[in-house]
Structures are given as C-alpha cells and as structure tokens.
Design a protein around this motif. Structure first.
Motif, mmCIF file in Angstrom:
data_model
loop_
_atom_site.group_PDB
_atom_site.id
_atom_site.type_symbol
_atom_site.label_atom_id
_atom_site.label_comp_id
_atom_site.label_asym_id
_atom_site.label_seq_id
_atom_site.Cartn_x
_atom_site.Cartn_y
_atom_site.Cartn_z
ATOM 1 N N LEU A 215 19.889 -5.783 -8.616
ATOM 2 C CA LEU A 215 21.077 -6.096 -7.820
ATOM 3 C C LEU A 215 20.735 -5.946 -6.350
ATOM 4 O O LEU A 215 20.127 -4.953 -5.933
ATOM 5 N N LEU B 173 20.045 -1.358 -15.451
ATOM 6 C CA LEU B 173 19.804 -1.541 -14.021
ATOM 7 C C LEU B 173 18.643 -0.681 -13.549
ATOM 8 O O LEU B 173 18.647 0.538 -13.706
ATOM 9 N N PHE C 222 18.445 -1.384 -7.213
ATOM 10 C CA PHE C 222 19.653 -1.705 -6.456
ATOM 11 C C PHE C 222 19.262 -1.664 -4.986
ATOM 12 O O PHE C 222 18.947 -0.611 -4.445
ATOM 13 N N ALA D 122 26.041 4.337 -2.602
ATOM 14 C CA ALA D 122 24.958 3.902 -3.481
ATOM 15 C C ALA D 122 23.970 5.047 -3.733
ATOM 16 O O ALA D 122 23.497 5.237 -4.867
ATOM 17 N N VAL E 206 17.526 3.122 -5.932
ATOM 18 C CA VAL E 206 18.332 2.560 -4.848
ATOM 19 C C VAL E 206 17.470 2.485 -3.599
ATOM 20 O O VAL E 206 16.853 3.478 -3.198
#
Length: 268
Positions: A189, A210, A213, A226, A243
């Motif tokens: 993402l 996931l 990110f 996040a 992240v």
C-alpha cells in the motif's frame, strides 16, 4: 499486417469510424494484436473492439473541453475486450473555464479479466468505486491525480478479493473506513500527496497479508498514526508489516516512472 502484435504511440489518433473493410475484402480482424497504447480520445465502440478481440494491454487518454461528453467515448464497451489484463486511462481537462462533467463513472465498465488498472484524473466519486472493487481478478490498482474524489471512502464487503498492490495519489480523502475483510490479499500500500487524510485507519494493520505500507508527502498526523499501527502490530507479534516514510529520492526511484503527479508547487 495480420501478425502485428504491438502498437505503441507516443500520442496517436485512430480515425473514427475505424475502417472495418479494406478494398472490399472481408472485415479486418487483428487477431494477434496484444498491445495498443498511447491513443488519444479513442472511441471505444463494440465494432472497433471486435477488430482486436485478443487485446491484453490498452493505454488510452482523453482530453475534456466544453464540447465533450465522456459518455460519447463509450467506455462501457471495455467489457467486450475479454482478454484484457492491463488498462491505463488518463483523463485531462483542457478547458479550465468549464468544470468537467461527472458522467465518467456512469460510462465506465471493465471486463472481469482485468488484472492491472491505472486511472489518472477523472474526479470520480468514491461511492462509484464498486465498478472497480467488484473486478474478480484485479491485482494492481493505481489511482493517480484525483482519479477518485470526495471526503469519504467506505469499501463494501466482498470487493478487492485479489488486490495485492494499491497506490493512491493526490485527492481530498478525509475518512477511509476499512477493515481486513475489504482487502484480504493486499501486500503493498502506498499513499502519496494525500493532504486531507489526517489519520490512517488502525484496521489497516489487521490485514494479515500486508507487508509494506509507504507514505510520501502526507500529513504528519497520518504518518504518526501509521507508525502507531506498526508498533501495535509488533506488540502483537506481527513483525511482517513494514511502514516506510519515503524520501524524495526513494519515491522518485520507486514511483515517478509510473506516476504522472506534478510537483507540489505546480499543482497545489
């Protein structure tokens, strides 16, 4: 040229109506044609697509002015490309004295074979996302330069069942209501230039697949949320989610080749 496989324009126009016969012979069918890209204001009639029935990759762009209606391009006929796997559509406004019409979403329809979709411009309302989310084989979705607009996006259950890569760039999204059931196979993402999204929904961290990110030029509060998602997942023993806040150089190397975003000072 019956064996022709790929047609790539920088900016090319195809005459309409398209000649379906040559010198009185039977209708021309380019059965081997797999790629058509760089076509401007392409009229998507059923008859044209029947000439290229095995097209796998299509790249088209459309310029709007006050004389144009998006529906006149017949986007709903994309469904007749039964082998299409990759589609790129760019919508631009050439006449800034008149607001672009809102009928793009009403005219859009995609074949279920589609695996990769890139939409740039268009200002399509988020509530019309169902036409994309319902695609059963979609794996890659890139939404660039206000492809979808509005303050709220709430995906529906059963959508994006195979989506693995999601890129969202430059829009007015403020509230994103999401849970792990909405993106059951999402792996990557990236949010870019999302200046209105203050908080990343914590449910993003609950998407078990996931892995990455990434954020670029987003609000500090969004970045902070996040990072909190990553910390929360690590406290639960999930170290698979990473992240990243991208630097300009990292973003350029990873995304600028595939994105059309202008610099911030050029597109405030």
């Amino acid at each position: 040229m019956p064996k022709l496989r790929h047609i790539l324009f920088e900016r090319g126009f195809l005459a309409y109506p398209f000649p379906i016969q040559v010198s009185g012979k039977d209708s021309v069918v380019l059965e081997n044609l797999q790629t058509l890209s760089g076509v401007i204001n392409f009229r998507c009639t059923k008859e044209i697509f029947e000439i290229m029935p095995n097209l796998k990759k299509l790249g088209v762009s459309y310029d709007y002015d006050r004389r144009t209606k998006w529906s006149s391009y017949e986007f709903d006929n994309f469904i007749y490309l039964h082998q299409l796997e990759t589609l790129k559509c760019l919508f631009t406004v050439t006449d800034y004295t008149t607001a672009p019409p809102s009928d793009i979403a009403l005219a859009l329809a995609f074949p279920p074979s589609l695996k990769k979709l890139t939409l740039t411009g268009g200002n399509i309302p988020w509530e019309k996302m169902t036409v994309v989310g319902s695609l059963p084989n979609l794996e890659v979705l890139k939404l660039k330069e206000r492809a979808f607009e509005g303050s709220l996006w709430e995906p529906k259950e059963g959508e994006f069942t195979k989506l693995k890569f999601l890129f969202i760039e430059l829009n007015s999204l403020e509230h994103w209501k999401v849970d792990r059931e909405h993106f059951p196979q999402l792996q990557h993402l990236c949010l870019s230039y999302c200046f209105s999204l203050e908080v990343i929904p914590s449910e993003i961290g609950e998407i078990g697949t996931l892995e990455t990110f990434e954020l670029y030029e987003c609000l500090d509060s969004a970045v902070k949320s996040a990072m909190l998602i990553q910390e929360e997942q690590q406290s639960l023993g999930n170290y698979g989610l990473r992240v990243r806040v991208l630097s300009e150089n990292e973003y350029s190397n990873s995304y600028m080749k595939s994105t059309s975003v202008r610099k911030v000072h050029e597109n405030p």
